[in-house]
Write a protein that holds these residues in place. Structure first.
Motif, PDB file in Angstrom:
ATOM      1  N   ALA A  99      22.527  -4.327  -2.633  1.00  0.00           N
ATOM      2  CA  ALA A  99      21.597  -5.454  -2.665  1.00  0.00           C
ATOM      3  C   ALA A  99      21.925  -6.358  -3.840  1.00  0.00           C
ATOM      4  N   GLY A 100      23.181  -6.732  -3.943  1.00  0.00           N
ATOM      5  CA  GLY A 100      23.653  -7.515  -5.076  1.00  0.00           C
ATOM      6  C   GLY A 100      23.184  -8.950  -5.037  1.00  0.00           C
ATOM      7  N   TYR A 101      23.382  -9.623  -6.142  1.00  0.00           N
ATOM      8  CA  TYR A 101      22.840 -10.946  -6.270  1.00  0.00           C
ATOM      9  C   TYR A 101      23.573 -11.984  -5.450  1.00  0.00           C
ATOM     10  N   GLU A 102      24.879 -11.987  -5.499  1.00  0.00           N
ATOM     11  CA  GLU A 102      25.630 -13.071  -4.893  1.00  0.00           C
ATOM     12  C   GLU A 102      26.185 -12.625  -3.550  1.00  0.00           C
ATOM     13  N   GLN A 103      25.829 -13.369  -2.539  1.00  0.00           N
ATOM     14  CA  GLN A 103      26.312 -13.072  -1.199  1.00  0.00           C
ATOM     15  C   GLN A 103      27.434 -14.040  -0.850  1.00  0.00           C
ATOM     16  N   TYR A 104      28.510 -13.505  -0.316  1.00  0.00           N
ATOM     17  CA  TYR A 104      29.666 -14.298   0.091  1.00  0.00           C
ATOM     18  C   TYR A 104      29.645 -14.403   1.610  1.00  0.00           C
ATOM     19  N   PHE A 105      29.681 -15.643   2.072  1.00  0.00           N
ATOM     20  CA  PHE A 105      29.496 -15.885   3.500  1.00  0.00           C
ATOM     21  C   PHE A 105      30.812 -16.089   4.231  1.00  0.00           C
ATOM     22  N   GLY A 106      30.825 -15.652   5.485  1.00  0.00           N
ATOM     23  CA  GLY A 106      31.909 -15.986   6.396  1.00  0.00           C
ATOM     24  C   GLY A 106      31.681 -17.350   7.018  1.00  0.00           C
TER      25      GLY A 106
ATOM     26  N   ASP B  38      29.636 -27.249   3.660  1.00  0.00           N
ATOM     27  CA  ASP B  38      30.329 -28.386   4.246  1.00  0.00           C
ATOM     28  C   ASP B  38      30.322 -28.219   5.755  1.00  0.00           C
ATOM     29  N   PRO B  39      30.404 -29.309   6.497  1.00  0.00           N
ATOM     30  CA  PRO B  39      30.338 -29.214   7.964  1.00  0.00           C
ATOM     31  C   PRO B  39      31.356 -28.236   8.530  1.00  0.00           C
ATOM     32  N   GLY B  40      30.885 -27.310   9.327  1.00  0.00           N
ATOM     33  CA  GLY B  40      31.755 -26.340   9.965  1.00  0.00           C
ATOM     34  C   GLY B  40      32.318 -25.283   9.042  1.00  0.00           C
ATOM     35  N   LYS B  41      31.817 -25.233   7.834  1.00  0.00           N
ATOM     36  CA  LYS B  41      32.371 -24.281   6.853  1.00  0.00           C
ATOM     37  C   LYS B  41      31.328 -23.252   6.422  1.00  0.00           C
ATOM     38  N   SER B  42      31.828 -22.286   5.612  1.00  0.00           N
ATOM     39  CA  SER B  42      30.962 -21.241   5.063  1.00  0.00           C
ATOM     40  C   SER B  42      29.969 -21.823   4.057  1.00  0.00           C
ATOM     41  N   LEU B  43      28.956 -21.008   3.784  1.00  0.00           N
ATOM     42  CA  LEU B  43      28.062 -21.290   2.666  1.00  0.00           C
ATOM     43  C   LEU B  43      28.734 -20.833   1.378  1.00  0.00           C
ATOM     44  N   GLU B  44      28.740 -21.704   0.387  1.00  0.00           N
ATOM     45  CA  GLU B  44      29.386 -21.401  -0.893  1.00  0.00           C
ATOM     46  C   GLU B  44      28.326 -21.278  -1.964  1.00  0.00           C
ATOM     47  N   SER B  45      28.337 -20.180  -2.691  1.00  0.00           N
ATOM     48  CA  SER B  45      27.349 -19.983  -3.748  1.00  0.00           C
ATOM     49  C   SER B  45      27.610 -20.941  -4.906  1.00  0.00           C
ATOM     50  N   LEU B  46      26.544 -21.604  -5.340  1.00  0.00           N
ATOM     51  CA  LEU B  46      26.647 -22.515  -6.486  1.00  0.00           C
ATOM     52  C   LEU B  46      26.016 -21.903  -7.737  1.00  0.00           C
ATOM     53  N   PHE B  47      24.759 -21.516  -7.622  1.00  0.00           N
ATOM     54  CA  PHE B  47      24.028 -21.006  -8.777  1.00  0.00           C
ATOM     55  C   PHE B  47      23.129 -19.845  -8.364  1.00  0.00           C
ATOM     56  N   VAL B  48      22.992 -18.906  -9.298  1.00  0.00           N
ATOM     57  CA  VAL B  48      22.026 -17.834  -9.165  1.00  0.00           C
ATOM     58  C   VAL B  48      21.104 -17.935 -10.371  1.00  0.00           C
ATOM     59  N   LEU B  49      19.825 -18.125 -10.135  1.00  0.00           N
ATOM     60  CA  LEU B  49      18.846 -18.303 -11.214  1.00  0.00           C
ATOM     61  C   LEU B  49      17.935 -17.093 -11.213  1.00  0.00           C
ATOM     62  N   LEU B  50      17.909 -16.368 -12.305  1.00  0.00           N
ATOM     63  CA  LEU B  50      17.281 -15.043 -12.302  1.00  0.00           C
ATOM     64  C   LEU B  50      16.033 -14.931 -13.166  1.00  0.00           C
ATOM     65  N   SER B  51      15.630 -15.987 -13.822  1.00  0.00           N
ATOM     66  CA  SER B  51      14.438 -15.855 -14.656  1.00  0.00           C
ATOM     67  C   SER B  51      13.805 -17.222 -14.875  1.00  0.00           C
ATOM     68  N   ASN B  52      12.551 -17.181 -15.289  1.00  0.00           N
ATOM     69  CA  ASN B  52      11.844 -18.425 -15.571  1.00  0.00           C
ATOM     70  C   ASN B  52      12.554 -19.185 -16.690  1.00  0.00           C
ATOM     71  N   GLY B  53      12.743 -20.460 -16.466  1.00  0.00           N
ATOM     72  CA  GLY B  53      13.391 -21.280 -17.472  1.00  0.00           C
ATOM     73  C   GLY B  53      14.905 -21.280 -17.396  1.00  0.00           C
ATOM     74  N   ALA B  54      15.456 -20.526 -16.440  1.00  0.00           N
ATOM     75  CA  ALA B  54      16.919 -20.471 -16.322  1.00  0.00           C
ATOM     76  C   ALA B  54      17.466 -21.852 -15.994  1.00  0.00           C
ATOM     77  N   VAL B  55      18.545 -22.182 -16.656  1.00  0.00           N
ATOM     78  CA  VAL B  55      19.251 -23.438 -16.397  1.00  0.00           C
ATOM     79  C   VAL B  55      20.741 -23.126 -16.340  1.00  0.00           C
ATOM     80  N   LYS B  56      21.379 -23.609 -15.267  1.00  0.00           N
ATOM     81  CA  LYS B  56      22.822 -23.414 -15.152  1.00  0.00           C
ATOM     82  C   LYS B  56      23.478 -24.736 -14.785  1.00  0.00           C
ATOM     83  N   GLN B  57      24.669 -24.940 -15.314  1.00  0.00           N
ATOM     84  CA  GLN B  57      25.378 -26.188 -15.052  1.00  0.00           C
ATOM     85  C   GLN B  57      26.814 -25.896 -14.676  1.00  0.00           C
ATOM     86  N   GLU B  58      27.292 -26.668 -13.699  1.00  0.00           N
ATOM     87  CA  GLU B  58      28.685 -26.580 -13.296  1.00  0.00           C
ATOM     88  C   GLU B  58      29.124 -27.984 -12.916  1.00  0.00           C
ATOM     89  N   GLY B  59      29.969 -28.559 -13.756  1.00  0.00           N
ATOM     90  CA  GLY B  59      30.427 -29.914 -13.473  1.00  0.00           C
ATOM     91  C   GLY B  59      29.263 -30.894 -13.451  1.00  0.00           C
TER      92      GLY B  59
END
Lengths: 114, 112
Positions: A99-106, B38-59
């Motif tokens: 039950a990890g945090y980041e899921q990688y999708f197909g 993106d259209p026709g593509k996989s879901l790509e993970s951007l950010f995981v926020l795990l607590s109140n006040g969490a802030v993450k930046q990428e580009g």
């Protein structure tokens, strides 16, 4: 390295046919998830495996849907007697940890039932 | 009923502008995820926020989480065309670590 792969990418089935959708997770990933994504919507959870054990199947919409992961790696989602409302993209995701945090999708399998 | 609501659902903007996408959720949770598709593509993970006040930046993207307000934001700074995609937020219910409830997605189009 290889990501999550799914096959087929597209499937057209006549109403009433059975279909089987395959997911190859990232090697070594413990957790595997199936989601259903309707057009213009977010994914909806279907089921979750930890290794070969199906720990949650609460999202499966009916008893026509069945999923398995017999050896804890490849998984198959089977839909029996397909209906038009089953048309959607079926997404598989895997995660390294239990039950990890980041899921990688197909890339998903787009199922169209005619 | 558990709900995750994103707004706007559609956004067309010019390159170089700033904008924010909002994700409101109706249940207690301190885990929130942002994905890009993106259209026709996989879901790509951007950010995981795990607590109140969490802030993450990428580009040019920055995500934050306010668990008390049950609100996350995805801020885009000086948008570029390559950021055109659909952005989803997802909330982990009951701290289950796996069953995610997803928003409907925000389709972002960035015009040159």
């Amino acid at each position: 390295g290889a990501g999550v792969s799914q096959s087929p990418r597209y499937k057209v089935a006549k109403r009433g046919q059975d279909v089987a959708l395959r997911c190859d997770p990232i090697s070594g990933h413990v957790s595997l998830f199936w989601y259903q994504q309707a057009l213009g919507q977010g994914p909806e959870f279907l089921t979750y495996f930890q290794n070969e054990a199906q720990l949650d199947k609460s999202g499966l919409p009916s008893d026509r849907f069945f999923a398995e992961r017999p050896e804890g790696s490849v998984s198959t989602l089977k839909i029996q007697r397909t209906q038009q409302e089953d048309s959607a993209v079926y997404l598989c995701a895997s995660s390294l940890e239990v039950a990890g945090y980041e899921q990688y999708f197909g890339p998903g399998t787009r199922l169209t039932v005619t | 009923e558990l709900k995750v609501e994103q707004n706007p659902l559609f956004l067309s903007m010019q390159e170089g502008k700033n904008y924010t996408i909002y994700c409101n959720y109706s249940t207690t949770s301190d885990r929130l995820y942002w994905y890009r598709q993106d259209p026709g593509k996989s879901l790509e993970s951007l950010f995981v926020l795990l607590s109140n006040g969490a802030v993450k930046q990428e580009g040019r993207l920055m995500a934050s989480l306010d668990t008390k307000a049950r609100l996350s934001t995805l801020h885009i700074t000086a948008a570029v065309h390559d950021l055109s995609a659909t952005y989803f937020c997802a909330v982990d219910i009951n701290l289950s670590n796996y069953q995610l409830i997803w928003g409907a997605g925000t389709k972002l189009i960035i015009k040159p």
